[in-house]
Design an enzyme around this catalytic site. Structure first.
Site, PDB file in Angstrom:
ATOM      1  N   TYR A  33       0.892  -1.323  -0.313  1.00  0.00           N
ATOM      2  CA  TYR A  33       0.019   0.054  -0.021  1.00  0.00           C
ATOM      3  C   TYR A  33       0.666   1.481  -0.187  1.00  0.00           C
ATOM      4  O   TYR A  33       2.350   1.213   0.249  1.00  0.00           O
ATOM      5  CB  TYR A  33      -0.959  -0.263   1.471  1.00  0.00           C
ATOM      6  CG  TYR A  33      -0.511   0.195   2.309  1.00  0.00           C
ATOM      7  CD1 TYR A  33       0.377  -0.743   3.786  1.00  0.00           C
ATOM      8  CD2 TYR A  33      -0.301   1.398   3.231  1.00  0.00           C
ATOM      9  CE1 TYR A  33       0.774  -0.301   4.592  1.00  0.00           C
ATOM     10  CE2 TYR A  33       0.045   1.572   4.334  1.00  0.00           C
ATOM     11  CZ  TYR A  33       0.371   0.600   4.588  1.00  0.00           C
ATOM     12  OH  TYR A  33       1.231   1.351   6.496  1.00  0.00           O
ATOM     13  N   LYS A 147       6.916  -1.698   2.262  1.00  0.00           N
ATOM     14  CA  LYS A 147       5.429  -0.865   2.836  1.00  0.00           C
ATOM     15  C   LYS A 147       3.889  -2.232   2.063  1.00  0.00           C
ATOM     16  O   LYS A 147       3.410  -2.120   1.604  1.00  0.00           O
ATOM     17  CB  LYS A 147       4.962   0.011   2.017  1.00  0.00           C
ATOM     18  CG  LYS A 147       3.617   0.987   2.944  1.00  0.00           C
ATOM     19  CD  LYS A 147       3.583   2.779   2.551  1.00  0.00           C
ATOM     20  CE  LYS A 147       2.269   3.188   3.514  1.00  0.00           C
ATOM     21  NZ  LYS A 147       2.680   3.578   5.057  1.00  0.00           N
ATOM     22  N   GLU A 179      11.537   2.631  14.802  1.00  0.00           N
ATOM     23  CA  GLU A 179      10.687   3.739  13.882  1.00  0.00           C
ATOM     24  C   GLU A 179       9.320   3.918  14.346  1.00  0.00           C
ATOM     25  O   GLU A 179       9.311   3.144  15.732  1.00  0.00           O
ATOM     26  CB  GLU A 179      10.199   3.797  12.282  1.00  0.00           C
ATOM     27  CG  GLU A 179       9.513   2.508  11.899  1.00  0.00           C
ATOM     28  CD  GLU A 179       9.679   2.470  10.258  1.00  0.00           C
ATOM     29  OE1 GLU A 179       9.435   2.807   9.732  1.00  0.00           O
ATOM     30  OE2 GLU A 179      10.018   0.355  10.046  1.00  0.00           O
ATOM     31  N   LEU A 204      10.974   1.549   7.046  1.00  0.00           N
ATOM     32  CA  LEU A 204      10.521   1.830   6.151  1.00  0.00           C
ATOM     33  C   LEU A 204      10.340   3.386   5.918  1.00  0.00           C
ATOM     34  O   LEU A 204      11.452   4.214   6.176  1.00  0.00           O
ATOM     35  CB  LEU A 204       8.760   2.302   6.128  1.00  0.00           C
ATOM     36  CG  LEU A 204       8.080   2.807   4.989  1.00  0.00           C
ATOM     37  CD1 LEU A 204       7.362   1.540   3.765  1.00  0.00           C
ATOM     38  CD2 LEU A 204       7.016   3.491   5.114  1.00  0.00           C
TER      39      LEU A 204
END
Ligand SMILES: Cc1ncc(COP(=O)(O)O)c(C=O)c1O
Length: 286
Positions: A33, A147, A179, A204
């Protein structure tokens, strides 16, 4: 006005959009996505998001159904049909519909879905007050640079954060912050250096991270791309997150301890202003 979504080549009211139960996105989380910010009706950093989409699709071997130009015009049409001025555009591509089997189906078209969400990003109360985060173990798989749809670890982490009175979870692996549950994590040291984890399979590659670092560099701020521990974060002068749906957002508490003086820090505010300037400028120029 009912929300218009894009599904497999058609724009249609959300309540009429249907995905078969055998979709591999539903059964396996087999898909990827993207999420883009929208400001002034324009997509922010869209090109970079589409480059990341191409990469994610390539890494999981799903054929990209559209060229960058085609994606862009479909996205813009969706924003226009929903009259979206400010918010978020969500886009997902799954490996498609097939009898349940782990192996790739032989000839299946990917399922493509896009929808928009209205949200105040520029005048968000969270940007004024700053937010709280808690730390949780990073339970995710080892290719976080893709992702991918399988977000169960992030669902659990972000739910734990909200149940603890915070708004985001910082994920920790081997003592180092990787993260946020859905954001990139930054601290600013007492000496004024912006510290962020370098890109690898562990995180990411945030598009807002990339733009914020470019702006920080242009402004002559010091950047250290290196791992940082939770202890360092607890001791930092400032902390913030970046994401397409929040831009730059101050963090004022980590695990219940105030960051700095417990208020959004001056460098974080400056970076947010720089980002807003860039986003506003690119929204107008587009
Ligand atoms: C795990 C993770 N890290 C970072 C980000 C921020 O990336 P971007 O700035 O591209 O939105 C996201 C956004 O959803 C995310 O899910």
């Amino acid at each position: 006005m009912s929300r218009i979504v894009f599904l497999n080549g058609s724009f249609l009211p959300a309540e009429q959009a249907r995905i078969p139960v055998m979709d591999r996105g539903f059964l396996f989380g087999d898909g990827v996505y993207e999420g883009m910010g929208v400001l002034g009706g324009r997509l922010i950093d869209n090109e970079a998001h589409l480059v990341r989409l191409e990469r994610s699709l390539g890494e999981v071997r799903i054929a990209n159904p559209y060229s960058r130009a085609e994606w862009t015009s479909l996205e813009e049409e969706l924003v226009r049909r929903n009259g979206l001025a400010e918010g978020f555009l969500y886009l997902q591509v799954t490996r498609g519909v097939a009898e349940r089997d782990f192996l790739f189906p032989k000839s299946t078209e990917p399922t493509v879905l896009m929808f928009t969400q209205a949200k105040s990003i520029v005048h968000s109360p969270a940007a004024e007050t700053g937010i709280s985060v808690i730390s949780v173990p990073d339970l995710r798989w080892k290719r976080r640079d893709i992702k991918s749809l399988s977000l169960l670890a992030q669902v659990l982490a972000k739910q734990a954060a909200v149940e603890a009175g915070a708004q985001e979870a910082w994920l920790v692996e081997d003592g180092f912050v990787t993260e946020g549950g859905s954001s990139s994590a930054f601290i600013i040291t007492k000496a004024g250096s912006i510290v962020v984890r370098p890109l690898s399979h562990a995180i990411l590659p945030g598009i807002t991270r990339q733009s914020t670092l470019a702006l920080a560099q242009e402004t002559g701020l010091t950047i250290e791309e290196r791992l940082f521990t939770l202890e360092e974060a607890h001791d930092a002068a400032e902390a913030f997150l970046t994401s397409a749906s929040n831009f730059v957002l101050p963090i004022v508490s980590i695990d219940g301890r105030p960051v700095g003086n417990g208020k959004p820090g001056p460098l974080t505010r400056r970076l947010r202003e720089l980002y807003l300037g860039m986003a506003g400028a690119s929204a107008e120029a587009a």
